[in-house]
Design a protein around this motif. Structure first.
Motif, PDB file in Angstrom:
ATOM      1  N   LEU A   1      -5.767   2.136   7.350  1.00  0.00           N
ATOM      2  CA  LEU A   1      -4.374   2.421   6.985  1.00  0.00           C
ATOM      3  C   LEU A   1      -4.319   3.372   5.788  1.00  0.00           C
ATOM      4  O   LEU A   1      -3.537   4.327   5.764  1.00  0.00           O
ATOM      5  CB  LEU A   1      -3.623   1.124   6.685  1.00  0.00           C
ATOM      6  CG  LEU A   1      -2.166   1.238   6.298  1.00  0.00           C
ATOM      7  CD1 LEU A   1      -1.342   1.887   7.415  1.00  0.00           C
ATOM      8  CD2 LEU A   1      -1.604  -0.148   5.978  1.00  0.00           C
ATOM      9  N   LEU A   2      -5.173   3.135   4.810  1.00  0.00           N
ATOM     10  CA  LEU A   2      -5.239   4.002   3.631  1.00  0.00           C
ATOM     11  C   LEU A   2      -5.616   5.430   4.034  1.00  0.00           C
ATOM     12  O   LEU A   2      -5.004   6.390   3.563  1.00  0.00           O
ATOM     13  CB  LEU A   2      -6.242   3.442   2.619  1.00  0.00           C
ATOM     14  CG  LEU A   2      -6.408   4.228   1.327  1.00  0.00           C
ATOM     15  CD1 LEU A   2      -5.127   4.227   0.517  1.00  0.00           C
ATOM     16  CD2 LEU A   2      -7.559   3.659   0.517  1.00  0.00           C
ATOM     17  N   VAL A   3      -6.595   5.571   4.918  1.00  0.00           N
ATOM     18  CA  VAL A   3      -7.010   6.892   5.387  1.00  0.00           C
ATOM     19  C   VAL A   3      -5.832   7.607   6.045  1.00  0.00           C
ATOM     20  O   VAL A   3      -5.595   8.790   5.787  1.00  0.00           O
ATOM     21  CB  VAL A   3      -8.213   6.777   6.354  1.00  0.00           C
ATOM     22  CG1 VAL A   3      -8.466   8.097   7.067  1.00  0.00           C
ATOM     23  CG2 VAL A   3      -9.460   6.319   5.613  1.00  0.00           C
TER      24      VAL A   3
ATOM     25  N   LEU B   1      -1.736   7.350  -5.654  1.00  0.00           N
ATOM     26  CA  LEU B   1      -3.100   7.500  -5.137  1.00  0.00           C
ATOM     27  C   LEU B   1      -3.371   8.928  -4.666  1.00  0.00           C
ATOM     28  O   LEU B   1      -4.521   9.363  -4.638  1.00  0.00           O
ATOM     29  CB  LEU B   1      -3.362   6.512  -3.998  1.00  0.00           C
ATOM     30  CG  LEU B   1      -3.446   5.044  -4.403  1.00  0.00           C
ATOM     31  CD1 LEU B   1      -3.583   4.172  -3.167  1.00  0.00           C
ATOM     32  CD2 LEU B   1      -4.579   4.790  -5.386  1.00  0.00           C
ATOM     33  N   GLN B   2      -2.329   9.656  -4.323  1.00  0.00           N
ATOM     34  CA  GLN B   2      -2.514  11.035  -3.871  1.00  0.00           C
ATOM     35  C   GLN B   2      -2.966  11.954  -5.009  1.00  0.00           C
ATOM     36  O   GLN B   2      -3.421  13.067  -4.754  1.00  0.00           O
ATOM     37  CB  GLN B   2      -1.235  11.554  -3.218  1.00  0.00           C
ATOM     38  CG  GLN B   2      -1.019  10.906  -1.866  1.00  0.00           C
ATOM     39  CD  GLN B   2       0.230  11.395  -1.176  1.00  0.00           C
ATOM     40  OE1 GLN B   2       1.256  11.603  -1.812  1.00  0.00           O
ATOM     41  NE2 GLN B   2       0.137  11.562   0.129  1.00  0.00           N
ATOM     42  N   PHE B   3      -2.883  11.486  -6.231  1.00  0.00           N
ATOM     43  CA  PHE B   3      -3.371  12.241  -7.391  1.00  0.00           C
ATOM     44  C   PHE B   3      -4.851  12.583  -7.216  1.00  0.00           C
ATOM     45  O   PHE B   3      -5.295  13.666  -7.581  1.00  0.00           O
ATOM     46  CB  PHE B   3      -3.144  11.421  -8.666  1.00  0.00           C
ATOM     47  CG  PHE B   3      -3.535  12.115  -9.932  1.00  0.00           C
ATOM     48  CD1 PHE B   3      -2.661  12.999 -10.554  1.00  0.00           C
ATOM     49  CD2 PHE B   3      -4.764  11.877 -10.522  1.00  0.00           C
ATOM     50  CE1 PHE B   3      -3.016  13.638 -11.737  1.00  0.00           C
ATOM     51  CE2 PHE B   3      -5.131  12.516 -11.705  1.00  0.00           C
ATOM     52  CZ  PHE B   3      -4.250  13.396 -12.312  1.00  0.00           C
ATOM     53  N   ASP B   4      -5.622  11.636  -6.667  1.00  0.00           N
ATOM     54  CA  ASP B   4      -7.050  11.854  -6.376  1.00  0.00           C
ATOM     55  C   ASP B   4      -7.400  11.057  -5.122  1.00  0.00           C
ATOM     56  O   ASP B   4      -7.947   9.960  -5.200  1.00  0.00           O
ATOM     57  CB  ASP B   4      -7.916  11.437  -7.563  1.00  0.00           C
ATOM     58  CG  ASP B   4      -9.373  11.846  -7.404  1.00  0.00           C
ATOM     59  OD1 ASP B   4      -9.812  12.122  -6.261  1.00  0.00           O
ATOM     60  OD2 ASP B   4     -10.095  11.876  -8.420  1.00  0.00           O
ATOM     61  N   LYS B   5      -7.041  11.626  -3.985  1.00  0.00           N
ATOM     62  CA  LYS B   5      -7.232  10.946  -2.700  1.00  0.00           C
ATOM     63  C   LYS B   5      -8.684  10.536  -2.478  1.00  0.00           C
ATOM     64  O   LYS B   5      -8.952   9.431  -2.020  1.00  0.00           O
ATOM     65  CB  LYS B   5      -6.800  11.853  -1.539  1.00  0.00           C
ATOM     66  CG  LYS B   5      -5.356  12.201  -1.527  1.00  0.00           C
ATOM     67  CD  LYS B   5      -5.072  13.197  -0.414  1.00  0.00           C
ATOM     68  CE  LYS B   5      -3.683  13.782  -0.557  1.00  0.00           C
ATOM     69  NZ  LYS B   5      -3.400  14.765   0.487  1.00  0.00           N
ATOM     70  N   GLN B   6      -9.602  11.435  -2.797  1.00  0.00           N
ATOM     71  CA  GLN B   6     -11.017  11.149  -2.520  1.00  0.00           C
ATOM     72  C   GLN B   6     -11.513   9.967  -3.338  1.00  0.00           C
ATOM     73  O   GLN B   6     -12.223   9.109  -2.825  1.00  0.00           O
ATOM     74  CB  GLN B   6     -11.881  12.387  -2.780  1.00  0.00           C
ATOM     75  CG  GLN B   6     -13.276  12.255  -2.196  1.00  0.00           C
ATOM     76  CD  GLN B   6     -13.249  12.004  -0.698  1.00  0.00           C
ATOM     77  OE1 GLN B   6     -12.661  12.766   0.057  1.00  0.00           O
ATOM     78  NE2 GLN B   6     -13.876  10.935  -0.252  1.00  0.00           N
TER      79      GLN B   6
ATOM     80  N   ALA C   1      -9.726   7.520  -4.459  1.00  0.00           N
ATOM     81  CA  ALA C   1      -9.079   6.326  -3.901  1.00  0.00           C
ATOM     82  C   ALA C   1      -9.819   5.852  -2.657  1.00  0.00           C
ATOM     83  O   ALA C   1     -10.119   4.654  -2.519  1.00  0.00           O
ATOM     84  CB  ALA C   1      -7.611   6.612  -3.582  1.00  0.00           C
ATOM     85  N   LEU C   2     -10.130   6.783  -1.765  1.00  0.00           N
ATOM     86  CA  LEU C   2     -10.853   6.421  -0.534  1.00  0.00           C
ATOM     87  C   LEU C   2     -12.262   5.931  -0.842  1.00  0.00           C
ATOM     88  O   LEU C   2     -12.721   4.940  -0.260  1.00  0.00           O
ATOM     89  CB  LEU C   2     -10.900   7.615   0.422  1.00  0.00           C
ATOM     90  CG  LEU C   2      -9.564   8.024   1.029  1.00  0.00           C
ATOM     91  CD1 LEU C   2      -9.689   9.356   1.756  1.00  0.00           C
ATOM     92  CD2 LEU C   2      -9.029   6.941   1.962  1.00  0.00           C
ATOM     93  N   ASP C   3     -12.944   6.599  -1.766  1.00  0.00           N
ATOM     94  CA  ASP C   3     -14.303   6.190  -2.136  1.00  0.00           C
ATOM     95  C   ASP C   3     -14.315   4.796  -2.751  1.00  0.00           C
ATOM     96  O   ASP C   3     -15.184   3.974  -2.447  1.00  0.00           O
ATOM     97  CB  ASP C   3     -14.924   7.189  -3.123  1.00  0.00           C
ATOM     98  CG  ASP C   3     -15.239   8.536  -2.486  1.00  0.00           C
ATOM     99  OD1 ASP C   3     -15.199   8.657  -1.235  1.00  0.00           O
ATOM    100  OD2 ASP C   3     -15.506   9.496  -3.252  1.00  0.00           O
ATOM    101  N   THR C   4     -13.345   4.527  -3.598  1.00  0.00           N
ATOM    102  CA  THR C   4     -13.256   3.207  -4.242  1.00  0.00           C
ATOM    103  C   THR C   4     -12.991   2.121  -3.206  1.00  0.00           C
ATOM    104  O   THR C   4     -13.634   1.070  -3.218  1.00  0.00           O
ATOM    105  CB  THR C   4     -12.151   3.210  -5.316  1.00  0.00           C
ATOM    106  OG1 THR C   4     -12.492   4.178  -6.319  1.00  0.00           O
ATOM    107  CG2 THR C   4     -11.995   1.846  -5.959  1.00  0.00           C
ATOM    108  N   ALA C   5     -12.062   2.376  -2.300  1.00  0.00           N
ATOM    109  CA  ALA C   5     -11.751   1.399  -1.254  1.00  0.00           C
ATOM    110  C   ALA C   5     -12.970   1.149  -0.372  1.00  0.00           C
ATOM    111  O   ALA C   5     -13.286  -0.001  -0.042  1.00  0.00           O
ATOM    112  CB  ALA C   5     -10.569   1.877  -0.419  1.00  0.00           C
TER     113      ALA C   5
ATOM    114  N   LEU D   1       0.826  -1.203   0.000  1.00  0.00           N
ATOM    115  CA  LEU D   1       0.000   0.000   0.000  1.00  0.00           C
ATOM    116  C   LEU D   1       0.867   1.263   0.000  1.00  0.00           C
ATOM    117  O   LEU D   1       0.563   2.230  -0.691  1.00  0.00           O
ATOM    118  CB  LEU D   1      -0.942  -0.012   1.204  1.00  0.00           C
ATOM    119  CG  LEU D   1      -2.031   1.042   1.230  1.00  0.00           C
ATOM    120  CD1 LEU D   1      -2.912   0.959  -0.008  1.00  0.00           C
ATOM    121  CD2 LEU D   1      -2.872   0.898   2.490  1.00  0.00           C
ATOM    122  N   THR D   2       1.950   1.236   0.738  1.00  0.00           N
ATOM    123  CA  THR D   2       2.868   2.374   0.787  1.00  0.00           C
ATOM    124  C   THR D   2       3.420   2.680  -0.604  1.00  0.00           C
ATOM    125  O   THR D   2       3.577   3.850  -0.979  1.00  0.00           O
ATOM    126  CB  THR D   2       4.016   2.100   1.778  1.00  0.00           C
ATOM    127  OG1 THR D   2       3.457   1.919   3.082  1.00  0.00           O
ATOM    128  CG2 THR D   2       5.013   3.235   1.811  1.00  0.00           C
TER     129      THR D   2
END
Length: 115
Positions: free
Chosen positions: A110-112, A79-84, A86-90, A72-73
């Motif tokens: 962890l992703l959050v 993933l920081q290109f579009d954090k939201q 990424a979080l929404d998909t997860a 994940l690291t």
């Protein structure tokens, strides 16, 4: 700086990781994963199928060797290109089967923290 394609590839890898982390593969999770892949504006040198196949192998290896956090690291910068997104998909994958497994929750938390 990550590009849209870097993000697409990382998002696909994240989706596969979320889908596989609990060891239970359900049809609705597979359908959601396919839908995520279909919605990506894929411009990569490698086909989406090739990236998916490699990601599946890498995710299996990361899970079996207890290296999920490291995997994940490695996805974090893209993933920081579009954090939201990424979080929404997860979150969507985590909740797609109506059951939130402990491994999925840990991975999402962890992703959050990372993003």
């Amino acid at each position: 700086m990550a590009t849209q394609q870097d993000f697409n590839e990382a998002l696909l890898k994240l989706a596969i990781l979320m889908y596989r982390i609990d060891g239970k593969i359900r049809l609705n999770e597979q359908e959601l994963l396919d839908e995520i892949g279909d919605q990506l504006d894929w411009q990569g040198v490698n086909s989406i199928t090739a990236v998916q196949n490699q990601a599946l192998a890498d995710v299996r290896q990361a899970i079996s060797s207890n290296q999920v956090e490291g995997y994940l690291t490695n996805l974090k910068p893209a993933l920081q290109f579009d954090k939201q997104q990424a979080l929404d998909t997860a979150r969507e994958l985590m909740q797609s089967d109506g059951e939130e497994a402990q491994q999925e929750r840990r991975l999402y938390d962890l992703l959050v923290q990372m993003l």
